[in-house]
Motif scaffolding. Structure first.
Motif, short mmCIF file in Angstrom:
data_model
loop_
_atom_site.label_atom_id
_atom_site.label_comp_id
_atom_site.label_asym_id
_atom_site.label_seq_id
_atom_site.Cartn_x
_atom_site.Cartn_y
_atom_site.Cartn_z
N THR A 131 -1.11 2.76 -0.51
CA THR A 131 -0.78 3.55 0.62
C THR A 131 -1.18 4.40 0.73
OG1 THR A 131 1.09 1.98 0.38
CG2 THR A 131 1.04 3.12 2.94
N PRO A 132 -2.46 4.77 2.39
CA PRO A 132 -2.41 6.18 2.24
C PRO A 132 -0.82 7.41 3.02
CG PRO A 132 -3.53 4.73 3.90
CD PRO A 132 -2.27 3.96 3.02
N LEU A 133 -1.37 8.59 1.86
CA LEU A 133 -0.11 9.28 2.43
C LEU A 133 0.43 9.70 3.93
CD1 LEU A 133 1.41 11.79 0.94
CD2 LEU A 133 -0.44 13.27 1.92
N VAL A 134 -0.39 9.54 4.49
CA VAL A 134 0.30 9.45 6.59
C VAL A 134 0.94 8.03 6.36
CG1 VAL A 134 -1.69 10.97 7.65
CG2 VAL A 134 -2.65 8.51 6.66
N GLU A 135 0.54 6.96 6.29
CA GLU A 135 1.41 6.41 6.48
C GLU A 135 3.12 6.55 5.42
OE1 GLU A 135 1.17 1.10 5.97
OE2 GLU A 135 -0.90 2.53 6.29
N ARG A 136 3.33 6.97 4.88
CA ARG A 136 3.95 6.83 3.45
C ARG A 136 5.26 8.25 4.26
NH1 ARG A 136 1.89 8.73 -1.46
NH2 ARG A 136 0.03 8.79 -1.68
N LEU A 137 4.29 8.58 5.02
CA LEU A 137 5.06 10.17 5.34
C LEU A 137 5.58 10.32 6.94
CD1 LEU A 137 2.63 13.28 5.00
CD2 LEU A 137 4.71 13.28 4.49
N THR A 138 5.16 8.16 7.52
CA THR A 138 6.12 8.66 8.40
C THR A 138 7.94 7.24 8.64
OG1 THR A 138 5.02 5.86 8.45
CG2 THR A 138 3.84 7.28 9.58
N LEU A 139 7.91 7.71 7.21
CA LEU A 139 9.29 6.79 6.52
C LEU A 139 10.20 8.66 7.05
CD1 LEU A 139 8.33 5.98 3.23
CD2 LEU A 139 9.91 4.90 5.17
N PRO A 140 11.21 7.66 7.52
CA PRO A 140 12.16 9.12 7.36
C PRO A 140 12.50 10.57 6.43
CG PRO A 140 13.52 6.98 7.63
CD PRO A 140 12.35 7.22 7.15
N VAL A 141 12.67 11.59 6.56
CA VAL A 141 12.09 12.81 5.68
C VAL A 141 13.39 11.73 3.92
CG1 VAL A 141 12.59 15.42 4.04
CG2 VAL A 141 11.81 14.22 7.08
N TRP A 142 14.50 11.48 4.76
CA TRP A 142 15.54 11.08 3.16
C TRP A 142 14.71 10.13 2.35
CZ3 TRP A 142 17.30 6.11 3.77
CH2 TRP A 142 17.26 6.34 5.52
N CYS A 143 13.52 9.88 3.11
CA CYS A 143 12.82 8.13 1.77
C CYS A 143 12.19 9.00 1.09
CB CYS A 143 12.82 6.75 2.89
SG CYS A 143 14.03 6.70 3.41
N TRP A 144 11.53 10.64 1.33
CA TRP A 144 10.20 10.37 0.77
C TRP A 144 10.39 10.60 -0.91
CZ3 TRP A 144 8.47 15.35 4.44
CH2 TRP A 144 8.04 14.52 5.47
N GLN A 145 11.05 10.67 -1.13
CA GLN A 145 11.32 11.47 -2.65
C GLN A 145 11.31 10.04 -3.54
OE1 GLN A 145 12.28 14.80 -3.11
NE2 GLN A 145 11.56 13.86 -5.53
N GLY A 146 9.90 10.70 -4.50
CA GLY A 146 9.64 9.53 -5.05
C GLY A 146 8.65 8.44 -4.35
N VAL A 147 8.31 8.54 -3.20
CA VAL A 147 6.73 7.98 -2.21
C VAL A 147 6.26 9.05 -1.75
CG1 VAL A 147 6.60 6.84 -0.18
CG2 VAL A 147 8.83 5.95 -1.87
N VAL A 148 6.92 10.15 -1.20
CA VAL A 148 5.71 11.15 -1.00
C VAL A 148 5.05 12.30 -2.40
CG1 VAL A 148 4.81 12.84 0.52
CG2 VAL A 148 6.26 11.02 1.08
N THR A 149 4.00 11.55 -3.06
CA THR A 149 3.97 12.52 -4.38
C THR A 149 3.09 13.20 -4.58
OG1 THR A 149 2.77 10.40 -4.38
CG2 THR A 149 5.21 10.57 -5.61
N ASN A 150 3.16 14.35 -5.08
CA ASN A 150 2.04 15.61 -5.54
C ASN A 150 1.93 14.57 -6.98
OD1 ASN A 150 0.97 17.47 -6.08
ND2 ASN A 150 1.90 19.32 -5.11
N ASP A 151 0.47 14.81 -6.98
CA ASP A 151 -0.80 14.66 -8.46
C ASP A 151 -0.62 15.64 -9.38
OD1 ASP A 151 -0.81 11.84 -7.23
OD2 ASP A 151 -2.87 11.95 -6.68
#
Ligand code: C5P
Length: 270
Positions: free
Chosen positions: A191-211
């Motif tokens: 799933t592309p990053l921008v799509e994952r970033l549309t989740l609310p911030v409290w859902c980001w951990q473990g989903v929005v990642t830094n390689d």
């Protein structure tokens, strides 16, 4: 002319593939942090070439290699600008993943454009900035952007973090961007990053990642511990910025943030 050269954080960073030219294609969302900046003063003077002076944090590279002077030389070669004094008051830590040096370089380009009345259009300024680094182009826009390619291909993104608290901790250890890239195994996410970033911030951990985290944390466990501490302190989301070593965290409670004031001066209300 005085410019505030603010820093940035990366909201997620995917290293997609290694390129023929030795760079890597990536996808990251860069977000400007107005509260932490270098001061770049550029003025015209009766001299040949450029004079450069820096104060504040002591920079670990000779003046000659400073990105401010590289930016001047680029503008001199392309547009003949000459006779310039540059003063840099360095406040953004370096080796930090905050883009401080890149921001300074872009600040010099933008100041010279104005001082010499060059009136360059945005695409030209972005092209010039991109010649000096991979994060430099972002600072021409300095609003949230999806950055692709080497980092210089930008699309604005609508990400609103207003009202949240941003805490940034810069561990003593720095990380070299080059080394950080050499430790990453590139991969295209499902799933592309921008799509994952549309989740609310409290859902980001473990989903929005830094390689970069995996290999940098393995080499510098101190940085991993900073991230754990910020999450334990109640962060909605914590991540390393860019190739590190800064770790940032987003909080929605001022109370949680106050417990961190002894640990870092870099606390801002967004
Ligand atoms: O362009 P910049 O000076 O920020 O990059 C420093 C180093 O990081 C480059 O020389 C390159 O080795 C690596 N890099 C990369 N892919 C990118 C950006 C930087 O491999 N997209």
């Amino acid at each position: 002319m005085i410019r505030k050269a603010n820093c940035k954080i990366n909201l997620g960073l995917d290293v997609l593939r290694r390129r023929e030219d030795g760079y890597h294609d990536l996808q990251t969302v860069m977000f400007p942090v107005e509260g932490l900046y270098d001061i770049v003063e550029v003025s015209r003077g009766d001299l040949c070439g450029a004079e450069f002076r820096s104060e504040g944090l002591v920079i670990d590279c000779p003046d000659d290699k400073n990105l401010c002077l590289k930016a001047f030389r680029l503008m001199h070669d392309r547009y003949g600008v000459d006779g310039v004094r540059i003063r840099l008051d360095k406040r953004v830590p370096f080796g930090a993943g905050l883009g401080g040096g890149s921001s300074d370089a872009t600040a010099v380009i933008l100041a010279l454009d104005e001082l010499f009345d060059l009136r360059l259009d945005e695409q030209t300024l972005i092209g010039l900035a991109a010649e000096l680094g991979s994060d430099t182009a972002f600072f021409v826009r300095n609003t949230p952007q999806l950055c692709e390619g080497r980092g210089e291909v930008m699309t604005p993104v609508d990400i609103d973090l207003k009202g949240l608290w941003l805490v940034m901790v810069k561990p003593d250890e720095g990380v070299s961007t080059k080394d950080a890239y050499s430790g990453v195994v590139p991969a295209v996410p499902e799933t592309p990053l921008v799509e994952r970033l549309t989740l609310p911030v409290w859902c980001w951990q473990g989903v929005v990642t830094n390689d970069f985290e995996e290999s940098v944390f393995a080499l510098h466990p101190v940085i991993a511990r900073v991230k754990e501490r910020l999450l334990k302190a109640g962060a909605l989301y914590a991540s390393m910025s860019g190739s590190g070593s800064t770790v940032f965290a987003l909080f929605d409670s001022e109370e949680a943030v106050s417990s961190l004031r002894d640990e870092t001066p870099y606390i801002f209300r967004l």
